[in-house]
Design an enzyme around this catalytic site. Structure first.
Site, PDB file in Angstrom:
ATOM      1  N   CYS A   1       0.830  -1.208   0.000  1.00 36.26           N
ATOM      2  CA  CYS A   1       0.000   0.000   0.000  1.00 36.26           C
ATOM      3  C   CYS A   1       0.866   1.260   0.000  1.00 36.26           C
ATOM      4  O   CYS A   1       1.484   1.539  -1.005  1.00 36.26           O
ATOM      5  CB  CYS A   1      -1.013  -0.027   1.130  1.00 36.26           C
ATOM      6  SG  CYS A   1      -2.469   0.945   0.700  1.00 36.26           S
TER       7      CYS A   1
ATOM      8  N   HIS B   1      -3.691  -4.910   0.188  1.00 37.99           N
ATOM      9  CA  HIS B   1      -3.128  -5.479   1.423  1.00 37.99           C
ATOM     10  C   HIS B   1      -3.264  -7.004   1.418  1.00 37.99           C
ATOM     11  O   HIS B   1      -4.268  -7.528   1.897  1.00 37.99           O
ATOM     12  CB  HIS B   1      -3.895  -4.949   2.640  1.00 37.99           C
ATOM     13  CG  HIS B   1      -3.660  -3.511   2.930  1.00 37.99           C
ATOM     14  ND1 HIS B   1      -2.709  -3.086   3.821  1.00 37.99           N
ATOM     15  CD2 HIS B   1      -4.260  -2.401   2.452  1.00 37.99           C
ATOM     16  CE1 HIS B   1      -2.737  -1.758   3.889  1.00 37.99           C
ATOM     17  NE2 HIS B   1      -3.668  -1.320   3.068  1.00 37.99           N
TER      18      HIS B   1
ATOM     19  N   GLU C   1      -1.794  -9.082   3.271  1.00 40.20           N
ATOM     20  CA  GLU C   1      -1.645  -9.655   4.618  1.00 40.20           C
ATOM     21  C   GLU C   1      -2.979 -10.036   5.257  1.00 40.20           C
ATOM     22  O   GLU C   1      -3.040 -10.954   6.071  1.00 40.20           O
ATOM     23  CB  GLU C   1      -0.869  -8.697   5.528  1.00 40.20           C
ATOM     24  CG  GLU C   1      -1.587  -7.411   5.957  1.00 40.20           C
ATOM     25  CD  GLU C   1      -1.454  -6.268   4.966  1.00 40.20           C
ATOM     26  OE1 GLU C   1      -1.188  -6.524   3.777  1.00 40.20           O
ATOM     27  OE2 GLU C   1      -1.634  -5.103   5.380  1.00 40.20           O
TER      28      GLU C   1
HETATM   29  N1  GLN Z   1      -1.878   6.782   2.614  1.00 43.24           N
HETATM   30  C1  GLN Z   1      -2.003   6.017   1.414  1.00 43.24           C
HETATM   31  C2  GLN Z   1      -3.344   6.245   0.735  1.00 43.24           C
HETATM   32  O1  GLN Z   1      -4.281   6.663   1.339  1.00 43.24           O
HETATM   33  C3  GLN Z   1      -1.768   4.536   1.669  1.00 43.24           C
HETATM   34  C4  GLN Z   1      -2.707   3.915   2.656  1.00 43.24           C
HETATM   35  C5  GLN Z   1      -2.228   2.608   3.218  1.00 43.24           C
HETATM   36  O2  GLN Z   1      -1.035   2.314   3.238  1.00 43.24           O
HETATM   37  N2  GLN Z   1      -3.142   1.794   3.719  1.00 43.24           N
HETATM   38  O3  GLN Z   1      -3.492   6.008  -0.431  1.00 43.24           O
END
Ligand code: GLN
Length: 537
Positions: free
Chosen positions: A384, A510, A512
């Site tokens: 992410c 994600h 995970e």
């Molecule tokens: N801050 C980033 C976004 O909003 C990534 C978010 C995250 O890592 N869950 O796109």
């Protein structure tokens, strides 16, 4: 099986006793006997969901496939049971009140005075029964967050009291308490447990089963004493002592007949033997793996707290077992990383994982770590924000845009390689306004991701506002960073890779969240494998 059975799990004496693990273990044992089981968590705080909570307050925010930002205990439920949870599996006091207040505004209560009893308690009861009624589970296990005696828990206890009365044998309460060891006296003390059970009883709830957390073995006499003072059968007093891994807990509970006790109390047969074969096989493999030399993986992030990256740590550890290797996760604080100290900080690391996150803090150190890993060809996995940082670092140091950034960090960046989507721009409400939950992704054949998954079509969970800016895609690809996973509907980039390197992968989603004990996530397995190979060279 007929009517759904309800098991309530409460906790007393102190918090952090591991109610989530006990709930998951009970669920696992019932599931192993062929029952359809789900687990839900009620959190007694006023936030609508934990999405806006700082990880230091509440650990990681878990995300369900249907896009709900949830308590991290749902991660345990999914990892243990291999099931998918939904929004209905995590309810907060905030949500209960909101739905009652919304109904009141619509006039649904026909002029009645709205009160905690019966309106709030009825809404709690409705949410308990929802899963049973709608999805026809054999068992719904409901974990009540917090500790008995807290003001916040009272409406939940009152709802359990009513449900136990209404449902009779079809409802049961498991109470988890703590038995401290007083070193000076050389004794284990049961008084806090007795008081905690009294507290429950004063709310009208007689626990059916007691699980006693302790750091030392409990004698039969001690259990007898607890049984006598707390009106609980002797065989329904179970100990839960520290285990080398949380995944041992179902086995430890089974050895004390916890599942049998529960089934008997609920009037169900106990003649079949539970099918825990695959679980035991996993544990055996894990024991062997844990004896190996640790494979060191750097987890680069800004929250130095075990629970803040819970699912990532679990996914890495599971991937270790399936690679027959112990994985040691070394937290590397990105706020402290500089070009001068990075070599030392990453010394001896066989792989680097760049963690997810929000906001500017700690970003500079992530770029430092990525540059080092990329130029030294250390297997790297960006998740992410980690993936977004991988693309920004590449734009700055390979494409030559020194001012490249995400619009999240620099609103005026001229090279917005990560940007916000048009429809997200006007949103000011902080809750649930991100791209949340499972989305489809199509993988390019021949990519490292495709090799890991072994299939072209995947679905993964998201939690972010910002996206890869497709205007730069061709430039990236020409310079050696490939966009190998694409959302077929929106054309958004979900995975980037540098094929020239050993294993250098960033995912906008994600992975995970969907790694479970019996189904480890293929990307984590492939990453750990690449790290092991990197070590050998
Ligand atoms: N801050 C980033 C976004 O909003 C990534 C978010 C995250 O890592 N869950 O796109």
């Amino acid at each position: 099986m007929g009517e759904t059975k309800y098991i309530f799990v409460t906790g007393g004496v102190v918090s952090s006793l591991g109610k989530g693990i006990i709930s998951s273990s009970i669920g696992k044992l019932l599931q192993a006997r062929g029952y359809k089981v789900t687990i839900q968590k009620f959190d007694p705080y006023i936030n609508i969901d934990p999405g806006t909570l700082n990880p230091y307050e509440h650990g990681e925010c878990y995300v369900t496939v249907d896009g709900h930002e949830a308590d991290l205990d749902l991660g345990h439920y999914e990892r243990f049971l291999g099931i998918q949870t939904t929004k209905a599996n995590n309810i907060t006091t905030g949500r209960i009140y909101k739905s009652v207040i919304d109904k009141e505004r619509l006039g649904d209560y026909l002029g009645k005075t709205i009160q905690v009893i019966p309106h709030i308690t009825d809404e709690i009861k409705r949410n308990v029964k929802l899963l049973g009624n709608k999805y026809k589970f054999d068992f719904v296990i409901t974990e009540i967050g917090g500790t008995v005696g807290d003001i916040e828990s009272l409406p939940y206890l009152e709802s359990i009291r009513q449900l136990k009365w209404e449902l009779g044998k079809d409802a049961l309460c498991v109470h988890l308490t703590y038995v401290p060891y007083l070193a000076a006296a050389g004794e284990l003390k049961t008084k806090p447990t007795q008081h905690s059970v009294k507290e429950l009883q004063s709310a009208g709830i007689q626990p059916d089963v007691l699980v006693l957390r302790a750091e030392h073995e409990l004698s039969t006499n001690l259990r007898k004493k607890v049984a006598l003072f707390c009106n609980v059968d002797e065989n329904a007093v179970v100990q839960s002592i520290d285990a080398p891994t949380i995944y041992e807990v179902p086995i430890l509970m089974q050895a004390q007949g916890l599942d049998e006790t529960i089934l008997k109390k609920m009037g169900l047969p106990v003649d079949d033997t539970p099918g825990l074969g695959p679980w035991r096989a996993f544990l055996e493999r894990r024991h062997k793996a844990e004896e190996t030399e640790p494979l060191r993986i750097a987890l680069v992030g800004k929250y130095n707290l075990q629970d803040a990256y819970k699912s990532i740590r679990e996914a890495l550890s599971q991937a270790g077992t399936y690679n027959d290797r112990k994985v040691s996760v070394d937290f590397v604080n990105s706020e402290k990383l500089t070009d001068e100290n990075v070599a030392e900080a990453l010394e001896g690391m066989s792989g680097v994982l760049i963690g997810p996150g929000f906001g500017e803090r700690g970003i500079a150190g992530k770029f430092v770590a990525i540059k080092y890993a990329r130029t030294h060809d250390i297997p790297t996995f960006g998740i992410c924000l980690g993936m977004q940082c991988i693309t920004i670092e590449f734009a700055r140091n390979v494409l030559g845009y020194a001012d490249a950034n995400s619009r999240e960090m620099d609103e005026k960046t001229p090279h917005n390689v990560i940007d916000i989507m048009e429809e997200q721009k006007s949103i000011t409400n902080m809750g649930g306004t991100m791209r949340l939950g499972a989305y489809e992704c199509v993988l390019h054949k021949g990519s490292a991701a495709y090799k890991a998954y072994g299939t072209e079509h995947i679905q993964e969970r998201h939690r972010h506002r910002y996206e890869f800016n497709n205007a730069y895609k061709a430039e990236y690809e020409a310079a050696g960073m490939k966009c190998v996973g694409i959302n077929p509907e929106s054309d958004l980039v979900e995975i980037v890779e540098i094929p020239k390197l050993k294993w250098f992968v960033g995912t906008q989603f994600h992975p995970e969240y969907s790694s479970t004990v019996l189904n480890p996530h293929p990307l984590f397995v492939a990453f750990v494998k690449a790290a092991i190979e990197n070590e050998k060279k």
